[in-house]
Design a protein around this motif. Structure first.
Motif, mmCIF file in Angstrom:
data_model
loop_
_atom_site.group_PDB
_atom_site.id
_atom_site.type_symbol
_atom_site.label_atom_id
_atom_site.label_comp_id
_atom_site.label_asym_id
_atom_site.label_seq_id
_atom_site.Cartn_x
_atom_site.Cartn_y
_atom_site.Cartn_z
ATOM 1 N N ARG A 1 14.671 29.332 9.565
ATOM 2 C CA ARG A 1 15.612 28.876 10.577
ATOM 3 C C ARG A 1 15.037 28.045 11.759
ATOM 4 N NH1 ARG A 1 20.257 32.005 10.193
ATOM 5 N NH2 ARG A 1 20.596 31.540 12.742
ATOM 6 N N LEU A 2 13.685 28.376 12.189
ATOM 7 C CA LEU A 2 12.953 27.453 12.954
ATOM 8 C C LEU A 2 13.469 27.825 14.607
ATOM 9 C CD1 LEU A 2 12.231 24.327 11.141
ATOM 10 C CD2 LEU A 2 10.826 26.620 11.278
ATOM 11 N N GLU A 3 13.908 28.937 14.690
ATOM 12 C CA GLU A 3 14.440 29.114 15.953
ATOM 13 C C GLU A 3 13.511 29.885 17.113
ATOM 14 O OE1 GLU A 3 19.076 30.501 15.538
ATOM 15 O OE2 GLU A 3 17.747 31.613 14.527
ATOM 16 N N GLN B 1 5.277 22.446 20.135
ATOM 17 C CA GLN B 1 5.159 22.537 21.818
ATOM 18 C C GLN B 1 5.753 23.895 22.234
ATOM 19 O OE1 GLN B 1 7.994 20.403 23.969
ATOM 20 N NE2 GLN B 1 6.436 19.776 25.557
ATOM 21 N N ARG B 2 7.022 24.147 21.616
ATOM 22 C CA ARG B 2 7.726 25.373 21.962
ATOM 23 C C ARG B 2 8.976 25.462 21.261
ATOM 24 N NH1 ARG B 2 8.774 21.845 26.667
ATOM 25 N NH2 ARG B 2 11.062 21.474 26.933
ATOM 26 N N ARG C 1 10.572 22.551 18.487
ATOM 27 C CA ARG C 1 10.277 21.449 19.077
ATOM 28 C C ARG C 1 8.752 21.070 18.936
ATOM 29 N NH1 ARG C 1 12.113 18.439 24.460
ATOM 30 N NH2 ARG C 1 10.320 17.121 25.063
ATOM 31 N N ASN C 2 8.587 19.725 18.174
ATOM 32 C CA ASN C 2 7.428 19.539 17.986
ATOM 33 C C ASN C 2 6.600 17.978 18.678
ATOM 34 O OD1 ASN C 2 6.699 21.180 15.309
ATOM 35 N ND2 ASN C 2 8.808 20.410 15.187
#
Length: 548
Positions: free
Chosen positions: A404-406, A430-431, A455-456
Motif C-alpha cells: 500500500r505504501l501509505e 523521504q517521507r 515519496r522517494n
C-alpha cells in the motif's frame, strides 16, 4: 532536462576469420540507441532491433541497455557477465559505447567521486555518476577488456562508433554531437575540478570515437564508423526533418522506428563493405518485413496479443503506389494502432517505403493459433506466418502481494508465496505524504487527495543536470518468490506512481525472472510525468516461477 528514475518490478584467443559460415550469432552490446523497446510501452526504438532484417543465417542477440556506459555495462553483473555466458565460438560481438561515458563531462566518474570524498564533500560524492569515463584513459581500458574477453571466448569483436546526436549547427553536426567533447569538458586536477575546458579541433584527447578507432588499430579489430555514417544521414535530412522523422520526439539522441531501421541498414552496408559477415548480409532493394515471421507468445484466453512490423522497400517498381496488407482468421491489422481491420494500405513515393504496421490477435480458444499476414506491392507478395498460444489458469490457490505504501513499506500477502521486501538502490524514502493534498488519482480507484503515498528521492537529493536516460544503479524493486515444490503463475503486475516537484520526471518499469535481473523486460515508459497525477499501469504477462 529529463530526470530518469528506474522502478523495477521483479515477479538483470585470437580472432577467427570474418566469415558468415563460422558465425552463429551477433551479440550487440551498448546503450539505449541500440536497445530493444516494447512497442506498446514507447515510440523509441534501438537500431539493433532491426538489424536482423538485414542478416540471413546469423541470429541477432541484442543486449543494448538503456543508460549503459562502457564501465557500467562491464561492472554490473547482469550485463556483460550474462552476455559472456551466451557467447559461443564463432559468434560476433558488436561493441558501441560513448553516450553515457560522457556523463561526467569527460572525467572518470570514480575519480570525481574520489576527489569530492577527499575534500569531505560526501553529498556531492554520493550524487556523482560513476558511469563516466575519460576518452583517452578509462574508456579505452574498458574497450580493451571487451575485445580481449570476446576473443578469449573464441568470438570476433567489432568496435562500432556510437550513433551521433542530432546536434545541428548549420550544415554540420557539432563536435559534441559526434562524441568529441573538445569544445567543453571538465578535468580533475590537484587544485580541484576545472570546468568549461577546451582543446583545438585537431586535438583528439576528448574524442571518444577517435579513441575507439585507435583501440581498433592497436588491437587489430574491425572498426565500423557509424558515427560518421549517422552524421551524414542526419545532414541529408536537415535539422527539422531529421528530428521529426528519425528522432523519437524526446530530444536529439534517441530514435524513431524509421531512424533505427535506416541506421541498422547502414551498419549492415558498412560491414559488407569491410568484408565482415559479408555472406550473411542482405541489403535487398526489394520489399522486406521485419520480423519475417512472428510468434506473439503466450496470453490468456480472452486477451489480445499484438506485434509491430517494420516494412521497408527501396527502388520499388512502380515508383509510386500502394502496399496492401491482408490478414487471415481473427488476425487484425492497423497502421495507426487505432483503426483495426483485416485489410490496410500504405502509400509510398520515389520507390521507397519505411513504415510500420501492427497486428492484433484475440485469443478466443485454448492452444496455438496459426494465422498469416499477406503484404503486396506491385507484383511482389510476402507472407508472414503469425502464431500465438492461449493458456488458461485453473486449479491451485490465488496469490496476491500488495504494497500500500501509505505509511511504511509493509505488504499484504495472500496465498502460498514468499515476498522479497521493497528495496532501494541509489534512493531512499523521504517521507510518506501527499504534498499539498493535491495528488490526482485515476477515476474508479476510490482514492482521494488525502491518501498518503511513499515519496522517494535519490541519494544526494539533487537530480543531475542533462540526464536523458535511466541510471541502472538507481531503482526501487519489489519481488516475489515461489514456495518450494510449487509453481507460481503470475498473470498481473500493476502499480500506481507519479512524479512530484515538476513535470520533468520520467520512469521505466521492468520485470525480470533472473536472480541478477538479467534480461529485463520493459513494460512501461513515461516521459515527462504530469506532476502529482498518479499513473495507472498494468500488464498481464504469462510468467511461470518454479519453487525457490
Amino acid at each position: 532536462m529529463k530526470r530518469i528514475n528506474t522502478l523495477i518490478a521483479a515477479a538483470m584467443l585470437s580472432a577467427i576469420p570474418l566469415t558468415a559460415d563460422a558465425a552463429k550469432k551477433v551479440h550487440t552490446i551498448g546503450d539505449s540507441t541500440m536497445a530493444n523497446y516494447d512497442e506498446s510501452a514507447t515510440v523509441t526504438r534501438g537500431w539493433c532491433q532491426y538489424l536482423q532484417q538485414f542478416l540471413d543465417g546469423i541470429e541477432v542477440n541484442n543486449r543494448g541497455k538503456n543508460g549503459a556506459s562502457s564501465k557500467s555495462f562491464y561492472q554490473e553483473a547482469s550485463f556483460w557477465t550474462s552476455v559472456k555466458k551466451q557467447l559461443q565460438p564463432g559468434d560476433y560481438v558488436v561493441i558501441q559505447f560513448a553516450h553515457n561515458d560522457e556523463k561526467t563531462s569527460g572525467m572518470d566518474g570514480d575519480e570525481v567521486k574520489a576527489y569530492y570524498t577527499s575534500i569531505s564533500d560526501n553529498a556531492t560524492a554520493s550524487a556523482t555518476d560513476y558511469r563516466g569515463t575519460n576518452p583517452s584513459t578509462t574508456y579505452k581500458d574498458y574497450l580493451r577488456k571487451y575485445v580481449n574477453e570476446t576473443r578469449e571466448a573464441g568470438c570476433t569483436p567489432i568496435l562500432c562508433g556510437p550513433v551521433c546526436r542530432m546536434y545541428f549547427s548549420g550544415n554540420t553536426i557539432r563536435r559534441n554531437g559526434r562524441h568529441d567533447l573538445g569544445d567543453s569538458f571538465s578535468k580533475v586536477t590537484e587544485n580541484g575540478i576545472l570546468e568549461k575546458q577546451s582543446v583545438p579541433a585537431d586535438d583528439h584527447s576528448m574524442d571518444y570515437v577517435y579513441q575507439m578507432k585507435s583501440v581498433a588499430e592497436e588491437m587489430d579489430v574491425p572498426f565500423i564508423d557509424l558515427t560518421t555514417a549517422t552524421a551524414d544521414l542526419y545532414l541529408s535530412y536537415g535539422d527539422t526533418p531529421c528530428h521529426e522523422l528519425l528522432g523519437d520526439g524526446q530530444g536529439s539522441t534517441h530514435l524513431s522506428a524509421t531512424g533505427a531501421a535506416l541506421i541498422a541498414r547502414r551498419f549492415a552496408g558498412l560491414c559488407q563493405e569491410a568484408g565482415i559477415m559479408a555472406d550473411a548480409i542482405r541489403l535487398t532493394s526489394d520489399l522486406s518485413i521485419s520480423p519475417s515471421s512472428a510468434d506473439l507468445g503466450e496470453g490468456y484466453k480472452g486477451q489480445e496479443l499484438s506485434k509491430e512490423f517494420m516494412l521497408s522497400g527501396f527502388d520499388l517498381t512502380p515508383a509510386s503506389g500502394e502496399v496492401s496488407i491482408t490478414t487471415s482468421g481473427n488476425l487484425l491489422v492497423s497502421t495507426d494502432k487505432t483503426n483495426w481491420a483485416q485489410t490496410a494500405s500504405m502509400h509510398y513515393d520515389a520507390g521507397t517505403i519505411i513504415d510500420r504496421f501492427y497486428v492484433r490477435l484475440p485469443l478466443v480458444s485454448n492452444g496455438t493459433t496459426e494465422e498469416s499476414v499477406v503484404v503486396t506491392a506491385g507484383e511482389k507478395t510476402l507472407t508472414i506466418p503469425v502464431t500465438a498460444t492461449a493458456v488458461e489458469l485453473s486449479g491451485g490457490t490465488e496469490v496476491t502481494a500488495y504494497w500500500r505504501l501509505e505509511k511504511d513499506d509493509s505488504y499484504e500477502l495472500t496465498g502460498p508465496a514468499t515476498v522479497i521486501p521493497e528495496k532501494w538502490e541509489g534512493m531512499y524514502v523521504q517521507r510518506y505524504s501527499n504534498p499539498n493534498a493535491n495528488t490526482v488519482w485515476p477515476e474508479g480507484t476510490g482514492f482521494e487527495t488525502t491518501r498518503k503515498t511513499q515519496r522517494n528521492l535519490i541519494n544526494g537529493d539533487a537530480w543531475p543536470a542533462g540526464e536523458i536516460d535511466e541510471v541502472s544503479t538507481r531503482y526501487i524493486e519489489f519481488g516475489l518468490t515461489a514456495m518450494p515444490e510449487t509453481t507460481l503463475k503470475i498473470d498481473e503486475i500493476s502499480y500506481y506512481m507519479c512524479g512530484c516537484g515538476g513535470n520533468g520526471m520520467c520512469v521505466h518499469v521492468y520485470y525480470s525472472t533472473d536472480d541478477d535481473f538479467a534480461n529485463p523486460q520493459l513494460i512501461y515508459s513515461k516521459e515527462k510525468m504530469p506532476a502529482n497525477n498518479m499513473l495507472d499501469g498494468k500488464v498481464t504477462p504469462v510468467i511461470s516461477l518454479d519453487g525457490g
